[in-house]
Design an enzyme around this catalytic site. Structure first.
Site, PDB file in Angstrom:
ATOM      1  N   LYS A 111       0.791  -1.274  -0.043  1.00 43.13           N
ATOM      2  CA  LYS A 111       0.053   0.014  -0.007  1.00 43.13           C
ATOM      3  C   LYS A 111       1.037   1.211  -0.015  1.00 43.13           C
ATOM      4  O   LYS A 111       0.752   2.335  -0.811  1.00 43.13           O
ATOM      5  CB  LYS A 111      -1.001  -0.142   1.334  1.00 43.13           C
ATOM      6  CG  LYS A 111      -1.970   1.070   1.028  1.00 43.13           C
ATOM      7  CD  LYS A 111      -3.267   0.466   1.831  1.00 43.13           C
ATOM      8  CE  LYS A 111      -4.363   1.221   1.492  1.00 43.13           C
ATOM      9  NZ  LYS A 111      -5.583   1.088   1.886  1.00 43.13           N
ATOM     10  N   LYS A 190      -4.229 -13.175 -12.446  1.00 40.16           N
ATOM     11  CA  LYS A 190      -4.770 -13.661 -11.366  1.00 40.16           C
ATOM     12  C   LYS A 190      -6.256 -13.650 -11.139  1.00 40.16           C
ATOM     13  O   LYS A 190      -6.482 -12.307 -11.055  1.00 40.16           O
ATOM     14  CB  LYS A 190      -4.073 -13.696 -10.069  1.00 40.16           C
ATOM     15  CG  LYS A 190      -4.332 -14.354  -8.930  1.00 40.16           C
ATOM     16  CD  LYS A 190      -3.787 -13.856  -7.513  1.00 40.16           C
ATOM     17  CE  LYS A 190      -4.272 -14.354  -6.336  1.00 40.16           C
ATOM     18  NZ  LYS A 190      -4.778 -13.403  -5.328  1.00 40.16           N
ATOM     19  N   LYS A 193     -10.893 -10.486  -7.011  1.00 39.54           N
ATOM     20  CA  LYS A 193     -12.030  -9.459  -7.109  1.00 39.54           C
ATOM     21  C   LYS A 193     -11.474  -8.159  -7.350  1.00 39.54           C
ATOM     22  O   LYS A 193     -12.289  -7.395  -7.617  1.00 39.54           O
ATOM     23  CB  LYS A 193     -12.761  -9.554  -5.763  1.00 39.54           C
ATOM     24  CG  LYS A 193     -11.849  -9.223  -4.407  1.00 39.54           C
ATOM     25  CD  LYS A 193     -12.780  -9.258  -3.259  1.00 39.54           C
ATOM     26  CE  LYS A 193     -11.976  -9.162  -2.076  1.00 39.54           C
ATOM     27  NZ  LYS A 193     -11.284 -10.641  -1.837  1.00 39.54           N
TER      28      LYS A 193
HETATM   29  P1  ADP Z   1      -9.109 -12.050  -3.941  1.00 41.66           P
HETATM   30  O1  ADP Z   1      -7.535 -12.151  -4.599  1.00 41.66           O
HETATM   31  O2  ADP Z   1     -10.183 -12.186  -4.634  1.00 41.66           O
HETATM   32  O3  ADP Z   1      -9.180 -10.715  -3.212  1.00 41.66           O
HETATM   33  P2  ADP Z   1      -8.584 -13.382  -1.361  1.00 41.66           P
HETATM   34  O4  ADP Z   1      -7.183 -12.641  -1.360  1.00 41.66           O
HETATM   35  O5  ADP Z   1      -9.451 -12.743  -0.660  1.00 41.66           O
HETATM   36  O6  ADP Z   1      -9.077 -13.189  -2.825  1.00 41.66           O
HETATM   37  O7  ADP Z   1      -8.443 -14.790  -1.285  1.00 41.66           O
HETATM   38  C1  ADP Z   1      -8.857 -15.665  -0.453  1.00 41.66           C
HETATM   39  C2  ADP Z   1      -8.330 -16.899  -0.380  1.00 41.66           C
HETATM   40  O8  ADP Z   1      -8.397 -17.509  -1.827  1.00 41.66           O
HETATM   41  C3  ADP Z   1      -6.637 -16.921  -0.274  1.00 41.66           C
HETATM   42  O9  ADP Z   1      -6.473 -18.053   0.448  1.00 41.66           O
HETATM   43  C4  ADP Z   1      -6.271 -16.973  -1.616  1.00 41.66           C
HETATM   44  O10 ADP Z   1      -5.036 -17.758  -1.779  1.00 41.66           O
HETATM   45  C5  ADP Z   1      -7.243 -17.874  -2.197  1.00 41.66           C
HETATM   46  N1  ADP Z   1      -7.191 -17.250  -3.789  1.00 41.66           N
HETATM   47  C6  ADP Z   1      -7.602 -16.061  -4.121  1.00 41.66           C
HETATM   48  N2  ADP Z   1      -7.582 -16.062  -5.676  1.00 41.66           N
HETATM   49  C7  ADP Z   1      -6.857 -17.041  -5.990  1.00 41.66           C
HETATM   50  C8  ADP Z   1      -6.505 -17.588  -7.327  1.00 41.66           C
HETATM   51  N3  ADP Z   1      -6.771 -16.755  -8.508  1.00 41.66           N
HETATM   52  N4  ADP Z   1      -5.917 -18.727  -7.403  1.00 41.66           N
HETATM   53  C9  ADP Z   1      -5.762 -19.529  -6.316  1.00 41.66           C
HETATM   54  N5  ADP Z   1      -6.127 -19.071  -5.227  1.00 41.66           N
HETATM   55  C10 ADP Z   1      -6.616 -17.975  -4.839  1.00 41.66           C
END
Ligand code: ADP
Ligand code: TRP
Length: 320
Positions: A111, A190, A193
């Site tokens: 950040k 990747k 959200k």
């Molecule tokens: P986002 O990237 O959508 O904000 P989060 O950071 O909240 O998702 O991730 C929640 C969980 O899901 C974590 O344990 C993360 O490692 C897994 N995760 C999120 N996106 C992916 C992805 N594209 N591939 C594999 N695992 C993911």
């Protein structure tokens, strides 16, 4: 073995979250570990300041755990905020946490490097996470690669606490989820959200179909051979297909005559099939909010009992 992990209620649940986290929690439950799974709503409060939205997303994650098969009879499922003891342990740990340790943590560092102002909550986030883990005497913490650093911080803090105040805390091990590589989003980055490129699991059939049909592909004509290994649609297809189906599809890519539209349609069918049960269960849960609330409260009561015991140990070790 006590296994503990948390999911932040910060957005709609997507296929990346399923393969990267949820699926593996459910698999671990089948291995007869004692599971503690919680909704990290205090963590989400570092970014979500709309109370109605925070409440909605928090209940949504409770339902997601249940919809995918976390069984409240076998695992302890609860909301982080129902165990306020965790914030008290956060303070005790904060007083032995070097600033430098937190300055190196990526959420805060990223950040700042983007020139954005961070608040104290985001800076202290890894200490709250350490407290989440340590307050239940957790042994194993299944997390994605992105959270490994936070588990290392947790270990450092537990070791330091024990050194200063005597053997009090269980030192946990990270269990790095065998993330099926990184699940790509509809734009090839990747799936996340933050990039608005997700395929949400609990959207309508039509919504899911629309997202899948929008996956970015190159403009190789239908008749030409294609490389499955560089195709986003194929990468997603492989997650749902059997090895046999993947092999056959890869051959059809290389042979030419296969259009991306056809693969996308096959993927829509697979995704809808794969999540049919979870999506039906989620709908039932949405229709039974009282049941969902009862489960969360029963889980919280169990979690609080354990947390109170560990917190007492820590308070008395520190001189309170
Ligand atoms: P986002 O990237 O959508 O904000 P989060 O950071 O909240 O998702 O991730 C929640 C969980 O899901 C974590 O344990 C993360 O490692 C897994 N995760 C999120 N996106 C992916 C992805 N594209 N591939 C594999 N695992 C993911
Ligand atoms: N920080 C984790 C994430 O963003 C969520 C989390 C909070 C967590 N506390 C935890 C994960 C304790 C494992 C253990 O994904």
């Amino acid at each position: 073995m006590r296994v503990l992990s948390g999911i932040q209620p910060t957005g709609e649940f997507h296929i990346g979250n399923y393969f990267g986290a949820m699926k593996q929690y459910v698999d671990l439950q089948e291995e007869e570990h004692e599971g503690y799974y919680f909704i990290a709503n205090y963590h989400a409060f570092t970014s979500i300041h709309d109370p109605a939205e925070l409440r909605r997303l928090t209940q949504d994650v409770v339902m997601n755990f249940l919809a995918f098969g976390i069984d409240p009879e076998r695992s302890v499922l609860f909301r982080q905020s129902d165990v306020p003891q965790v914030t008290e342990l956060t303070w005790l740990l904060s007083c032995i946490t070097p600033m430098g340790l937190l300055e190196r943590c990526h959420a805060y560092k990223d950040k700042i490097s983007q020139g954005l102002a961070a608040d104290h909550g985001l800076f202290a986030y890894p200490v709250l996470m350490a407290s989440d883990i340590l307050i239940y005497d957790s042994n194993l913490v299944p997390v994605g690669q992105d959270q490994k650093q936070h588990v290392e911080v947790t270990r450092d803090l537990a070791l330091k606490f024990n050194q200063m105040f005597g053997e009090t805390l269980v030192v946990p091990e990270p269990y790095i989820l065998k993330t099926v590589a990184v699940v790509p989003g509809v734009d090839g980055q990747k799936m996340s959200k933050s990039y608005d490129n997700t395929i949400p699991v609990f959207d309508t059939d039509k919504g899911i179909k629309k997202r899948i049909m929008s996956i970015k592909t190159d403009s190789t004509p239908v008749e030409d051979p294609k490389d499955p290994d560089t195709c986003n649609v194929f990468a997603l297809y492989q997650l749902f297909a059997t090895e046999e189906q993947s092999r056959e599809m890869a051959e059809r890519y290389r042979a030419g005559g296969l259009g991306y539209g056809e693969v996308k349609k096959a993927l829509v069918t697979m995704v809808l099939d794969h999540f049919a049960d979870a999506r039906a269960r989620k709908q039932e849960l949405i229709n039974n909010p009282d049941y969902v609330e009862d489960v969360a409260q029963a889980g919280a009561a169990k979690a609080r009992a354990k947390a109170a015991e560990v917190l007492d140990r820590c308070r008395s070790a520190c001189g309170f």
